[in-house]
Enzyme design. Structure first.
Site, mmCIF file in Angstrom:
data_model
loop_
_atom_site.group_PDB
_atom_site.id
_atom_site.type_symbol
_atom_site.label_atom_id
_atom_site.label_comp_id
_atom_site.label_asym_id
_atom_site.label_seq_id
_atom_site.Cartn_x
_atom_site.Cartn_y
_atom_site.Cartn_z
ATOM 1 N N ARG A 41 0.847 -1.188 0.000
ATOM 2 C CA ARG A 41 0.000 0.000 0.000
ATOM 3 C C ARG A 41 0.881 1.237 0.000
ATOM 4 O O ARG A 41 2.026 1.195 0.434
ATOM 5 C CB ARG A 41 -0.893 0.031 1.247
ATOM 6 N N THR A 42 0.316 2.342 -0.456
ATOM 7 C CA THR A 42 1.021 3.612 -0.378
ATOM 8 C C THR A 42 1.251 3.962 1.083
ATOM 9 O O THR A 42 0.311 4.055 1.863
ATOM 10 C CB THR A 42 0.198 4.733 -1.050
ATOM 11 N N GLN A 43 2.513 4.144 1.457
ATOM 12 C CA GLN A 43 2.859 4.427 2.843
ATOM 13 C C GLN A 43 3.006 5.912 3.127
ATOM 14 O O GLN A 43 2.934 6.335 4.270
ATOM 15 C CB GLN A 43 4.165 3.722 3.205
ATOM 16 N N TRP A 148 -4.798 9.685 0.677
ATOM 17 C CA TRP A 148 -3.983 10.570 1.513
ATOM 18 C C TRP A 148 -4.351 12.035 1.283
ATOM 19 O O TRP A 148 -3.566 12.810 0.727
ATOM 20 C CB TRP A 148 -2.508 10.333 1.230
#
Length: 265
Positions: A41-43, A148
């Site tokens: 996943r995008t961190q 985000w």
């Protein structure tokens, strides 16, 4: 996972990684097999926008955001519109990851088209858009794959103005003055001072002067901002988003400060 919007796009310490920002295969030492780590996943966001400001005035909502999208600490894209009209009554202002904001815009476009196809005489207003976004962002958070972004939703419909906040955790609240990112610490106190208690008497011209002052302060203080911004007004007449504006700033004081001016000793 670094879930604090004020840290997005800013330098981080690779030695101390409390939120597991860096996957194991990016850390120093032997590289792990990416397949053993499962779905990735995008961190942390890469290309990010900073503050969005908004408040109520007597005829509707005023919202502002600068046109910068930063690549880490690099001022990379300087003509990005972060104020997005949704339907005839609503504008969303987005901070955080720009690709996720584009995805949200695509979802909202599909939602508006679907609503128009119903032809039932009803149109989505800011309250409905706000509720939709809260559910979408909370659902993505629950899957540990958040969008985000921190978003402001402002609009005017049926004689009433609406202003709400939604973030990547699904946190939601409404208020007469709102700000995201660094603006929540620097500009929010100014908005509260000049707007709260005057929402029913504040004119559009007065509101724009307040916004201009706040954007100037952010340009002075926020290293991820730019002196180029847009203002959106939402009233019963509809949505109006300005061309890019530039506030007058003064830097002559820096000539006498060591490290900023021309002093060599």
């Amino acid at each position: 996972m670094d879930h604090f919007p004020t840290n997005w796009g800013r330098p981080r310490s690779e030695a101390v990684d409390l939120y597991n920002t860096y996957p194991l295969h990016n850390r120093p030492g032997p590289k792990a097999d990416a397949f053993t780590e499962g779905v990735q996943r995008t961190q942390a966001p890469i290309v990010t926008g900073t503050s969005v400001l908004a408040f109520r005035f007597k005829d509707g909502i005023i919202m502002a955001a600068d046109n910068l999208a930063s690549y880490g600490s690099l001022a990379r894209f300087k003509d990005v519109q972060r104020l997005i009209p949704v339907g005839a009554y609503t504008v969303i202002g987005g901070g955080g990851d720009m690709s996720d904001l584009q995805h949200i815009n695509h979802l909202l476009e599909g939602l508006i088209i679907e609503e128009l196809c119903e032809e039932d005489g009803h149109a989505l207003g800011p309250a409905e858009i706000y509720e939709y976004l809260s559910q979408v962002l909370y659902a993505r958070r629950s899957k540990m794959d958040p969008l985000w972004n921190s978003l402001l939703v402002g609009g005017f419909k049926d004689g009433k103005s609406f202003l709400g906040y939604v973030d990547l955790l699904g946190t939601t609240y409404t208020a007469s003055t709102l700000a995201t990112g660094y603006g929540s610490m620097i500009a929010q106190p100014l908005l509260r001072k000049y707007v709260e208690g005057r929402e029913e008497t504040l004119t559009e011209d007065e509101g724009k002067k307040i916004i201009e002052e706040c954007m100037k302060v952010l340009f002075y203080r926020d290293a991820r901002s730019i002196n180029k911004y847009q203002i959106a007004t939402i009233t019963e007449k509809g949505i109006s988003i300005s061309e890019s504006l530039s506030a007058h700033t003064e830097w002559s004081f820096a000539e006498k400060i060591r490290g900023y001016g021309a002093q060599t000793q």
